[in-house]
Motif scaffolding. Structure first.
Motif, PDB file in Angstrom:
ATOM      1  N   ARG A 206       0.730  -1.034  -0.107  1.00 19.61           N
ATOM      2  CA  ARG A 206      -0.097  -0.050   0.106  1.00 19.61           C
ATOM      3  C   ARG A 206       0.761   1.140   0.132  1.00 19.61           C
ATOM      4  NH1 ARG A 206      -2.553   0.017   5.119  1.00 19.61           N
ATOM      5  NH2 ARG A 206      -0.672   0.898   5.852  1.00 19.61           N
ATOM      6  N   ASP A 207       1.806   1.099   0.799  1.00 22.44           N
ATOM      7  CA  ASP A 207       2.885   2.275   1.032  1.00 22.44           C
ATOM      8  C   ASP A 207       4.008   2.612  -0.072  1.00 22.44           C
ATOM      9  OD1 ASP A 207       1.101   2.941   3.073  1.00 22.44           O
ATOM     10  OD2 ASP A 207       2.238   2.316   4.557  1.00 22.44           O
ATOM     11  N   MET A 208       4.374   1.391  -0.643  1.00 15.71           N
ATOM     12  CA  MET A 208       5.670   1.620  -1.317  1.00 15.71           C
ATOM     13  C   MET A 208       5.604   2.657  -2.555  1.00 15.71           C
ATOM     14  SD  MET A 208       5.393  -2.039  -3.808  1.00 15.71           S
ATOM     15  CE  MET A 208       6.978  -1.604  -4.553  1.00 15.71           C
ATOM     16  N   THR A 209       4.584   3.070  -2.981  1.00 19.06           N
ATOM     17  CA  THR A 209       4.531   4.073  -4.146  1.00 19.06           C
ATOM     18  C   THR A 209       4.842   5.345  -3.349  1.00 19.06           C
ATOM     19  OG1 THR A 209       2.138   4.096  -4.109  1.00 19.06           O
ATOM     20  CG2 THR A 209       3.355   2.706  -5.918  1.00 19.06           C
ATOM     21  N   THR A 210       4.579   5.803  -2.306  1.00 16.67           N
ATOM     22  CA  THR A 210       4.537   6.885  -1.717  1.00 16.67           C
ATOM     23  C   THR A 210       5.866   6.889  -0.465  1.00 16.67           C
ATOM     24  OG1 THR A 210       2.759   6.391  -0.221  1.00 16.67           O
ATOM     25  CG2 THR A 210       2.265   7.638  -2.294  1.00 16.67           C
ATOM     26  N   ASP A 211       6.165   5.880   0.123  1.00 17.04           N
ATOM     27  CA  ASP A 211       6.939   5.720   1.284  1.00 17.04           C
ATOM     28  C   ASP A 211       8.396   5.068   0.846  1.00 17.04           C
ATOM     29  OD1 ASP A 211       8.043   5.793   3.831  1.00 17.04           O
ATOM     30  OD2 ASP A 211       6.830   4.079   4.400  1.00 17.04           O
ATOM     31  N   GLU A 238      -3.607  -2.929  -5.333  1.00 21.71           N
ATOM     32  CA  GLU A 238      -4.727  -2.411  -5.640  1.00 21.71           C
ATOM     33  C   GLU A 238      -4.599  -1.447  -6.886  1.00 21.71           C
ATOM     34  OE1 GLU A 238      -6.271  -0.185  -2.234  1.00 21.71           O
ATOM     35  OE2 GLU A 238      -7.041  -2.090  -1.395  1.00 21.71           O
ATOM     36  N   THR A 239      -3.573  -0.735  -7.086  1.00 22.14           N
ATOM     37  CA  THR A 239      -3.190   0.217  -8.308  1.00 22.14           C
ATOM     38  C   THR A 239      -2.239  -0.423  -9.389  1.00 22.14           C
ATOM     39  OG1 THR A 239      -1.474   1.196  -7.203  1.00 22.14           O
ATOM     40  CG2 THR A 239      -3.760   2.050  -6.866  1.00 22.14           C
ATOM     41  N   PRO A 240      -2.553  -0.035 -10.470  1.00 22.57           N
ATOM     42  CA  PRO A 240      -1.405  -0.405 -11.630  1.00 22.57           C
ATOM     43  C   PRO A 240      -0.066   0.168 -11.375  1.00 22.57           C
ATOM     44  CG  PRO A 240      -3.578   0.681 -12.296  1.00 22.57           C
ATOM     45  CD  PRO A 240      -3.547   0.920 -11.030  1.00 22.57           C
ATOM     46  N   LEU A 246       6.261  -3.494  -8.493  1.00 25.92           N
ATOM     47  CA  LEU A 246       6.492  -4.643  -7.979  1.00 25.92           C
ATOM     48  C   LEU A 246       6.939  -5.710  -9.207  1.00 25.92           C
ATOM     49  CD1 LEU A 246       3.292  -5.095  -5.884  1.00 25.92           C
ATOM     50  CD2 LEU A 246       5.626  -5.287  -5.143  1.00 25.92           C
ATOM     51  N   ARG A 247       6.424  -5.430 -10.135  1.00 23.56           N
ATOM     52  CA  ARG A 247       6.825  -6.189 -11.519  1.00 23.56           C
ATOM     53  C   ARG A 247       8.389  -5.869 -11.880  1.00 23.56           C
ATOM     54  NH1 ARG A 247       3.051  -6.047 -16.657  1.00 23.56           N
ATOM     55  NH2 ARG A 247       3.435  -3.985 -16.428  1.00 23.56           N
ATOM     56  N   GLN A 255      -1.697 -10.572  -5.524  1.00 27.35           N
ATOM     57  CA  GLN A 255      -2.720 -10.836  -5.061  1.00 27.35           C
ATOM     58  C   GLN A 255      -3.633  -9.464  -4.533  1.00 27.35           C
ATOM     59  OE1 GLN A 255      -2.784 -13.739  -2.046  1.00 27.35           O
ATOM     60  NE2 GLN A 255      -4.942 -13.540  -1.437  1.00 27.35           N
ATOM     61  N   GLY A 256      -4.436  -9.152  -5.226  1.00 30.88           N
ATOM     62  CA  GLY A 256      -5.323  -7.927  -4.884  1.00 30.88           C
ATOM     63  C   GLY A 256      -6.546  -7.494  -5.634  1.00 30.88           C
ATOM     64  N   PHE A 257      -7.119  -6.373  -5.283  1.00 34.76           N
ATOM     65  CA  PHE A 257      -8.617  -6.078  -5.723  1.00 34.76           C
ATOM     66  C   PHE A 257      -8.205  -5.684  -7.249  1.00 34.76           C
ATOM     67  CE2 PHE A 257     -10.111  -4.909  -1.340  1.00 34.76           C
ATOM     68  CZ  PHE A 257     -10.094  -6.056  -1.010  1.00 34.76           C
TER      69      PHE A 257
END
Ligand code: C2E
Ligand code: CA
Ligand code: CA
Ligand code: CA
Length: 278
Positions: A206-211, A238-240, A246-247, A255-257
């Motif tokens: 959740r936080d990796m793109t901002t933190d 949850e987001t692209p 991650l890719r 795994q995620g929404f």
């Protein structure tokens, strides 16, 4: 607010009394739920980071409550642990998930199913036997079952891990460390544990793109998994943007929404079938 008359407070603690009472009601209802087949298992797809193909499923229990509707485990797992029903529930989920994965296999879908194991279930004598029984009863090959243990369960029971995990792993059952990164484990200890998969906790995803800190934690877990040749599942994608990052960092599964929510078994078969013929 504190009451003026000190002694009255002992008799009027509305929130405490209410929650103790509610807990009692909940526990009694939960006993009925197990006896009356009100529990259901949902399946959430795990997909390949690269092309989105369905490569696994996590079994997640739900309670079809007669009046309150479909309840998530957050509403009852803790109560189940406290009143000792978690063993029975866990066994039931394990058996249901093994039967389901065997049915997928009969349809040509060789998709491993992952089942969560609670601390109480894991600490019980005969845990590994109950897993072997569930596999035999469903006629499911062991390599199609994965067991998810949280990092803290694994850390708190090192002798249990050796006793319970090794015999199952020798037969091909896979083991994942769930909520990885939250348990403050020593890296030296973790590298010696007999596990096949790291599931990166959703808080880091959740936080990796901002933190920056969360991002470093994810990078470190992925680097460690790579050198240990373990598979990695990123939870809660949850987001692209999260998916892309991650890719790029080399996580194997997501795994995620963003890809799919937990769903009833019938919907999962449709999802997996579609993903395999893409
Ligand atoms: P968990 O093992 O970490 O399972 C993942 C949870 O994250 C699931 O919640 C899932 O629905 C949710 N999730 C998946 N993708 C996303 C996403 O993109 N965003 C967000 N916000 N959440 C996502 P669920 O089904 O409510 O289960 C919660 C917890 O209850 C599980 O956490 C697990 O610890 C426990 N649990 C579920 N089923 C069982 C069971 O059969 N036995 C035991 N012992 N525990 C279970
Ligand atoms: Ca899990
Ligand atoms: Ca294996
Ligand atoms: Ca998790």
């Amino acid at each position: 607010a504190k009451r003026a008359g000190g002694s009255a407070a002992q008799f009027f603690e509305p929130t405490m009394n209410q929650s103790a009472f509610e807990r009692l009601v909940l526990e009694n209802e939960l006993r009925d739920a197990v006896a009356q087949d009100q529990l259901v298992v949902f399946y959430q797809p795990k997909v390949l980071m690269t092309d989105g193909a369905c490569a696994g499923a996590e079994a997640l229990v739900r309670w079809q409550h007669p009046t309150a509707g479909l309840l998530s485990p957050g509403a009852f797992i803790e109560a189940a642990e406290e009143c000792g029903l978690i063993g029975e529930i866990g066994d039931w989920v394990l058996r249901a998930a093994c039967r389901e994965a065997a049915a997928w296999r009969d349809r040509g879908l060789e998709i491993p199913v992952a089942v969560n194991v609670s601390a109480m279930q894991f600490e019980r004598d005969g845990f590994s036997d109950s897993v072997l029984e569930a596999l035999a009863a469903a006629n499911l090959p062991p390599h199609l079952l994965e067991l998810e243990l949280t990092e803290s369960i694994a850390m708190e029971n090192p002798e249990r891990v050796i006793e319970q995990v090794q015999p199952l792993r020798d037969r091909g059952v896979n083991f994942a460390i769930d909520d990885f990164g939250t348990g403050h484990s020593s890296l030296a200890y973790l590298t010696r544990m007999p596990f096949d998969v790291f599931k990166i906790d959703q808080s880091f995803v959740r936080d990796m793109t901002t933190d920056h800190h969360a991002r470093i934690v994810v990078e470190t877990i992925l680097a460690m998994a790579k050198s240990l040749k373990l598979e990695t599942v990123a939870e809660g994608v949850e987001t692209p943007e999260q998916h892309q990052m991650l890719r790029a960092q080399g996580a194997t599964l997501a795994q995620g929404f963003l890809f799919a929510r937990p769903m009833p078994a019938g919907d999962f078969v449709a999802f997996a079938t579609e993903s395999h013929t893409d």
